[in-house]
Enzyme design. Sequence first.
Site, PDB file in Angstrom:
ATOM      1  N   HIS A  84       0.819  -1.221   0.000  1.00 19.34           N
ATOM      2  CA  HIS A  84       0.000   0.000   0.000  1.00 19.34           C
ATOM      3  C   HIS A  84       0.855   1.275   0.000  1.00 19.34           C
ATOM      4  O   HIS A  84       0.794   2.094  -0.912  1.00 19.34           O
ATOM      5  CB  HIS A  84      -0.870   0.051   1.265  1.00 19.34           C
ATOM      6  CG  HIS A  84      -1.732  -1.139   1.494  1.00 19.34           C
ATOM      7  ND1 HIS A  84      -2.881  -1.364   0.777  1.00 19.34           N
ATOM      8  CD2 HIS A  84      -1.648  -2.154   2.398  1.00 19.34           C
ATOM      9  CE1 HIS A  84      -3.465  -2.460   1.236  1.00 19.34           C
ATOM     10  NE2 HIS A  84      -2.739  -2.963   2.207  1.00 19.34           N
TER      11      HIS A  84
HETATM   12  C1  BDR Z   1      -3.010   0.767   5.366  1.00 20.87           C
HETATM   13  O1  BDR Z   1      -3.208   0.294   6.700  1.00 20.87           O
HETATM   14  C2  BDR Z   1      -1.994  -0.126   7.266  1.00 20.87           C
HETATM   15  O2  BDR Z   1      -2.143  -1.376   7.852  1.00 20.87           O
HETATM   16  C3  BDR Z   1      -0.971  -0.108   6.151  1.00 20.87           C
HETATM   17  O3  BDR Z   1       0.286   0.306   6.677  1.00 20.87           O
HETATM   18  C4  BDR Z   1      -1.516   0.884   5.169  1.00 20.87           C
HETATM   19  O4  BDR Z   1      -1.099   2.205   5.488  1.00 20.87           O
HETATM   20  C5  BDR Z   1      -3.705  -0.160   4.404  1.00 20.87           C
HETATM   21  O5  BDR Z   1      -5.071  -0.208   4.647  1.00 20.87           O
END
Ligand code: BDR
Length: 309
Positions: A239
């Site tokens: 992500h």
């Molecule tokens: C986001 O949530 C976190 O767990 C990850 O680091 C990312 O920023 C994804 O939904």
Amino acid sequence: RRIIIDTDPGQDDAVAILLALGSAEIEVAGITCVAGNVSLKLTENNARKICELAGRPDIRVFAGAIRPLTRQLVTAEEVHGQTGLDGPQLPEPIMKLQDRYAVDFIVETLMGEESGSITLCALGPLTNLALALIREPRTAPRIREIVLMGGGFFEGGNITPAAEFNIYVDPHAADVVLKSGVPIVMMPLDVTHKAMTTAKRTAEIRNLGTSVGRAVADMLEFYERFDEEKYGSDGGPLHDPCVIAYLLKPELFRGRNCNVVVETASELTMGMTVIDWWGVTKRPKNATVMRDIDHDGFFALLTERLARL
Ligand code: BDR
Ligand code: CA
């Protein structure tokens, strides 16, 4: 670009930070930490571990909000492990946490440096950014751009059926940011779920033969198991690195300018990002929402930049 990275590391946050530190086009003015994936105590500690891993103990790391604006903190140890950075064995950091509160650092940097020169990269819940915008509203027109990982529309949510984690944890902060009038680029699950690790991609990073390559591969192998079990995928979504990759190579991404509003009232859909992709309302366009990525190009960029550390 000169950037502030606001983050809650998190293995994917860690990879994003390393991507930035491996890229000469980006100057990291500071890293501000927020509670999110795990508590603030752990996220700021993890951020310092990552700077030291990259050989950059000179980077200033600040601690910010310990909890969301109004709601109870929700964390994600089931994804990231008890430390938030499970996987590699990284030494406890020697570099010190900065004394200044992260929100003060953001405000003072925006007010003190040339207007339009600072980009804010948000990789966690948006609490610190919202607090800065509320504390000093004159910061808003001075921000070059906010590039954030958060939200989801076509993909739905990953923490509830409707909401993505970062926005769900602090929907009120996301509301402040989305209504700030600052140019926003948004990386929702719709695009980040197309930036998937694979065994081959992780092996290429391990085979860099550096301590960074080994640590990142260890992080990814730990982190992937959650998505592999939950979604039956071959790997896990990177992500947060999408945010930094966008700064380096915006042509890797495709999206459109839309109106985005966050649900802050209904518990059922709390934190949902309602993206007017088809322009069915007359609400003003406030964010460029990405939906597609050249994933081979993204992993080639990531691997090449990690190799520089
Ligand atoms: C986001 O949530 C976190 O767990 C990850 O680091 C990312 O920023 C994804 O939904
Ligand atoms: Ca994150």
